[in-house]
Enzyme design. Sequence first.
Site, PDB file in Angstrom:
ATOM      1  N   HIS A 358       0.869  -1.169   0.000  1.00  0.00           N
ATOM      2  CA  HIS A 358       0.000   0.000   0.000  1.00  0.00           C
ATOM      3  C   HIS A 358       0.910   1.224   0.000  1.00  0.00           C
ATOM      4  CE1 HIS A 358      -3.412  -2.502   1.991  1.00  0.00           C
ATOM      5  NE2 HIS A 358      -3.468  -2.557   0.677  1.00  0.00           N
ATOM      6  N   GLU A 361       1.475   3.489   3.093  1.00  0.00           N
ATOM      7  CA  GLU A 361       1.991   2.913   4.331  1.00  0.00           C
ATOM      8  C   GLU A 361       3.511   2.982   4.278  1.00  0.00           C
ATOM      9  OE1 GLU A 361       0.162  -0.884   4.870  1.00  0.00           O
ATOM     10  OE2 GLU A 361      -1.852  -0.033   4.882  1.00  0.00           O
ATOM     11  N   HIS A 496       3.259  -4.999   5.696  1.00  0.00           N
ATOM     12  CA  HIS A 496       1.835  -5.004   5.524  1.00  0.00           C
ATOM     13  C   HIS A 496       1.387  -5.341   4.119  1.00  0.00           C
ATOM     14  CE1 HIS A 496      -2.293  -4.845   6.143  1.00  0.00           C
ATOM     15  NE2 HIS A 496      -2.418  -4.093   5.101  1.00  0.00           N
ATOM     16  N   GLU A 515       1.673  -6.014  10.767  1.00  0.00           N
ATOM     17  CA  GLU A 515       1.052  -4.695  10.897  1.00  0.00           C
ATOM     18  C   GLU A 515       1.973  -3.856  11.779  1.00  0.00           C
ATOM     19  OE1 GLU A 515      -1.552  -3.826   9.332  1.00  0.00           O
ATOM     20  OE2 GLU A 515      -2.697  -5.614   8.830  1.00  0.00           O
TER      21      GLU A 515
END
Length: 658
Positions: A358, A361, A496, A515
């Site tokens: 992502h 992130e 992640h 995470e």
Amino acid sequence: MWGLLLALATFAPAVDLGLGTPGASGLGLAPPATTKAPVSTLAPSSNPAQQPSGKNNGTSEQHVRIRFVKKKKVIIKKRKKLTRPRPLVTTGPPVITTPAGALDLPEEKEPGCPPLGLESLRVSDSQLEASSSQSFGLGPHRGRLNIQSGLEDGDLYDGAWCAEPQDAEPWLQVDARHPTRFSGIITQGRNSVWRYDWVTSYKVQFSNDSRTWWGSRNRSSGMDAVFPANSDPETPVLNLLPEPQVARFIRLLPQTWLQGGDSCLRAEILACPVSDPNDLFPKAPALGSSDPLDFRHHNYKAMRKLMKQVNEQCPNITRIYSIGKSHQGLKLYVMEMSDHPGQHELGEPEVRYVAGMHGNEALGRELLLLLMQYLCREFLRGDPRVTRLLTETRIHLLPSMNPDGYETAFRRGSELVGWAEGRWNQQGIDLNHNFADLNTPLWEAEDDGLVPDTVPNHHLPLPTYYTLPNATVAPETRAVIEWMERIPFVLSANLHGGMNDFSYLHTNCFEVTVELSCDKFPHENELPQEWENNKDALLTYLEQVRVGIAGVVRDKDTELGIADAVISVDGINHDVTTAWGGDYWRLLTPGDYMVTASAEGYHSVTRSCRVTFEEGPVPCNFHLTKTPKQRLRELLASGAKVPPDLRRRLERLRGQKN
């Protein structure tokens, strides 16, 4: 959090349990029209610096409420404009509205202070208070920037702080616990798939004791400043204070909100610590790291430059290569670190870290850039732990799987990027969900009793639909899959993302999803502490590749390694295969195991292998003997003559078969 990784020594497939729910704006629903909640303009007291707090948001009971018809008309007109959902854009310099309707435009400037820590949870729940709350799930502890709602309406973990509907003068308060220089506020609306709730304007007050309060003032008029807030649920809106204020407490006092909705918001406070000359407050804990590394956010150009610098500093243990390109043509760079970069050494396991699936992130990306700097530096210094890692393991670091999305997020900045912007690649594909679903066909085959005799429990092929020319597969995803297939990875962590199950079922590689942080894009000043929080765990996880058994499967006659031999462990319904040189690695916790090596054209061999608590994989080698049928095939393939007795025997066998 990282301590959880050590509990994963059973090496079962990992599951990403992230329950984040996108905002309602993503559903294409139109919110109702906006009208203004009743607002009263308060005349200032004779002493604007300090006002006692009360139910009227910190104004004295002697103050006279005056309604200005002109202002009401102007603001009502403005509210209609605010309530229509807009594209994700940031407001410019804060516009401060005076009671007379005039506008005071401060000079454009960048926020000078970092976030106080509502989003990153450095500000604890006990530091947040409110005038009222609709429920526990909408309490003040949920008023954190970018916090996501639960799965159901009314969940215990809902997506904002919301005041009770009958609360005419709501407020959300933060206790910084130390003297603090407050410089700005960032707000969002409520994250929900069920409702539209957001504050459209608010005031700000400050206090040193939570009893006596003063407000942020308009510089030109001296009246309370009213800050424009949100026009949709998700876009972060930054307002810088006309003058920074030094205090311990800060209050946000919503003035208007969406008609039909409630006074709900998520917030982050920009604040710099200040010294306390009287030592009345305990000192704030220092954040940082003693490692001399490059602690900042790196866009694509800066990332490439840093990787090149590491390669030049440690040319004997590093190699930079690309596994493909993004949709916009940015290369997916990998840093390889090993004592013999560029080649697979027999018996040496391959490990990878992947980050940036992502694009918004950013912490995983920066941790991998810091890790490659650290490994280079410590290897040159002779650190025994790092030296052993690099001589016994081949490490691959992919810091940015989605460079297109990161560039979008980087341009917005760490505090203003929001939950969604930059998450997807340039095609709008969520790479987290773009890998083929191999779980469903395996589960169906298990239900039908086809595993492992008919359907293997390892190296499942890509589904037909996934290989079609018109399949919706991002170039970044294809590049990573080809990378997985090309290198015999044993262990991996995705800082992640959901490709962990795909990796486990399509290749030999055991993978977990990590995470990392509640804050997707932490401020630069938090990077040193994040590095210290995760440094040892990053190294420890790499070392887990040495837990279990390892060996080489060879032909008994030629001593050559046998590629694609299957390694099965009794009681574990998942096999691995050997690499092209015949070497394999099987991650196992300590215990006694019956292990079987088998290959096409060879007799299977089973032996007992004991995994101890000692560091390092236990050797478990195999020598396989060819079957008579395989020997015959090889003789015929080489053009050799078959002995008459063997030829007659084969003819009899064929006759019996017919």
